[in-house]
Design a protein around this motif. Sequence first.
Motif, PDB file in Angstrom:
ATOM      1  N   SER B  18     -62.524  97.385 -47.799  1.00 13.46           N
ATOM      2  CA  SER B  18     -62.334  98.509 -48.625  1.00 13.46           C
ATOM      3  C   SER B  18     -62.015  99.622 -47.859  1.00 13.46           C
ATOM      4  O   SER B  18     -61.401 100.550 -48.035  1.00 13.46           O
ATOM      5  CB  SER B  18     -63.546  98.410 -49.405  1.00 13.46           C
ATOM      6  OG  SER B  18     -64.017  97.201 -49.838  1.00 13.46           O
ATOM      7  N   ASN B 219     -64.334  98.404 -60.113  1.00 17.05           N
ATOM      8  CA  ASN B 219     -63.675  98.729 -58.584  1.00 17.05           C
ATOM      9  C   ASN B 219     -61.950  99.037 -58.992  1.00 17.05           C
ATOM     10  O   ASN B 219     -61.552 100.020 -58.638  1.00 17.05           O
ATOM     11  CB  ASN B 219     -63.980  97.611 -57.688  1.00 17.05           C
ATOM     12  CG  ASN B 219     -63.461  98.032 -56.237  1.00 17.05           C
ATOM     13  OD1 ASN B 219     -63.050  97.430 -55.415  1.00 17.05           O
ATOM     14  ND2 ASN B 219     -63.650  99.393 -56.076  1.00 17.05           N
ATOM     15  N   ASN B 225     -66.646 101.312 -54.112  1.00 19.41           N
ATOM     16  CA  ASN B 225     -67.426 100.399 -53.643  1.00 19.41           C
ATOM     17  C   ASN B 225     -68.783 101.165 -52.894  1.00 19.41           C
ATOM     18  O   ASN B 225     -68.364 101.609 -51.706  1.00 19.41           O
ATOM     19  CB  ASN B 225     -66.457  99.531 -52.850  1.00 19.41           C
ATOM     20  CG  ASN B 225     -67.479  98.548 -52.140  1.00 19.41           C
ATOM     21  OD1 ASN B 225     -68.669  98.440 -52.255  1.00 19.41           O
ATOM     22  ND2 ASN B 225     -66.675  97.590 -51.462  1.00 19.41           N
ATOM     23  N   MET B 250     -72.369  98.976 -58.589  1.00 18.72           N
ATOM     24  CA  MET B 250     -71.436  99.419 -57.432  1.00 18.72           C
ATOM     25  C   MET B 250     -72.161  99.412 -56.084  1.00 18.72           C
ATOM     26  O   MET B 250     -71.716  99.413 -54.989  1.00 18.72           O
ATOM     27  CB  MET B 250     -70.366 100.659 -57.599  1.00 18.72           C
ATOM     28  CG  MET B 250     -69.512 100.525 -58.729  1.00 18.72           C
ATOM     29  SD  MET B 250     -68.690  99.207 -59.069  1.00 18.72           S
ATOM     30  CE  MET B 250     -67.565  99.253 -57.514  1.00 18.72           C
TER      31      MET B 250
END
Lengths: 304, 291
Positions: B18, B219, B225, B250
């Motif tokens: 991410s 997301n 995230n 999250m």
Amino acid sequence: MRKFIPILLVSIIVLALSSCFLAKRVDTRWAMNRNECKKLKGEVLVYTIFVDSKTSKPWVGYDIQSAVDSVQYAVDWIKEKANAEGVPLNIQFDYYQSNKKFVPLKKELPDKSLYKSFTLEVKDGTDKINKWANALAKKVMVGMGSSATEKLPPGIPKSNLSKLVSKLKKKYQVDCVVLLFMMNNYYIQDAYVTCNYGSDDEIEYGINSYKDPSIIAQQIITLFGASPLQPSSLSKMQVQYLGFAQKEFPKDIMVDYKDPLSVLEIGAYTRYLIGWTNKIDPEYEKLFIMVKSNKNHKQIKMYK
Amino acid sequence: MRNFYSIYLLILLLSLSSCATYKDTDNRWAMNANVCKKLRGDVLVYAVFVDIKELPNWEQKDVNRTIDSLKIAMDWIKEKATKEEIPLNFRFEYFKKQQTIDKNFPEKLSNALYNINNGLGLDKINKWSDNVSKLVGNMYDTKVWTDSFPHVTKPNNTERLIALLRDEYHTENVVLFFMLNGERSKQISVSMNRASNENIEYEINSFNYASIFAFEILNLFGAANLYTPEVSGKGKSKTYAQYSIPNDVMVNPFSSLTELEISGFTQYMIGWNSEVKDGYEKLFRNRKYKK
């Protein structure tokens, strides 16, 4: 003293020239009565042409219907605001179909995206986009069963765009025609542009790769003379006191294009520019001052 | 214990991947990017179950269990939306014509995550998803249209499959899941192309936890995230998110949904509210918490 006078004159001239260069004082209302879209009053047609290209996604039923809904919503919103101000305005909305069948027209943009096409060398980019729009206008006229050899009155640009606008005016019995070319970018962020709105050489029109009603409404109003009150790297000039505009008219459609139309309005300054009012508060006159756009800022005229 | 470390490693890589996609954690701009925009209105969640060599083939009970978890996640999000007076309506469908699509993954799952992290494997995985979508497209019974508009007939890649689903289900937002049948030591959960302006976004998932599904859906709609795996829990300082919104889905996607919430910050990121409350700005970068 005699020596001092020429120095003083030269200084004044240099100062005047430099101030012209830095900040050009323009009454942006000059754009209101130019080109095809003059005062936003009377009978107006918004005519949409759906375009497919390799750099956008092909139009399919859902996207077309939702884009049509968005344009209709934007048109209704403008009519409602005009009505609230007591301005006589009727906007018809239609889109190109061939024999009552929806056919997106195919035409490749000059570059990989609308943004890149428009930001080619400025003059070259505009020329290429105009060539692109004229080719599409010709296709529309052929699809409508009209030849591209229609004669136009003197003083009107001899282009396919002019001929198409002239034909649409006759067909729909309107005073002004707003031409919108729509491209399908349902998940890609590109740009939306308003072309030729201060020009006498070519018909003005918009190209949109979004279907957000706020953006569409802003684009229509811009064509009628409203001045964008947000920074843009796609414009050569921008209002100098953008911060003042944003503070005075935080919910003006020309300031805010991210919120839904239901919370937006047409502020006093924008109403003046589109010809809905004839007077403006002297305090807002500073918004007429235009300066060169800052090409370095990141907030380009894209929807985010 | 070895299994535990394998899972941990994969999760760590997931969070790193991410980071590779976003240079800045302040990703509210991603909310309106790509196909999953604001989380409101009609949303289609569509799943395609895929068999790959590295993982066990799907069996009916696995499929059912995964669908159940996904539905729990959607109901949970919907309940939270209702509480916040956000109009939201999920519709769930999955490719039924052939229960599973057989398409081997282009590389080992662990390598894939490593490569995504380094920006190397994106093309391979996008090509894989295009191939899976093409197989789905070849078998898909497209609707018979009576209008004069153009429609997608045989989607030959993921973008065209999503275009078809948007058209058929008449919705702007489509969450496309490619489901793999994960096992304890080998799991993957990755949101592909979420920030891309070229490729369409979709999710590859092998977990069957409802909380992970909720995490993934949010997301894709722009939620940041905020998950940070803890190595031991002792001696490790918490991130600002772990300190300020510990029960946000999250932050803590491995807990039961009954213990979790969608915090004001995440609500801001998915477009449920328009203002970040005081102090939440720090969550954009989610650094270590300092008193």
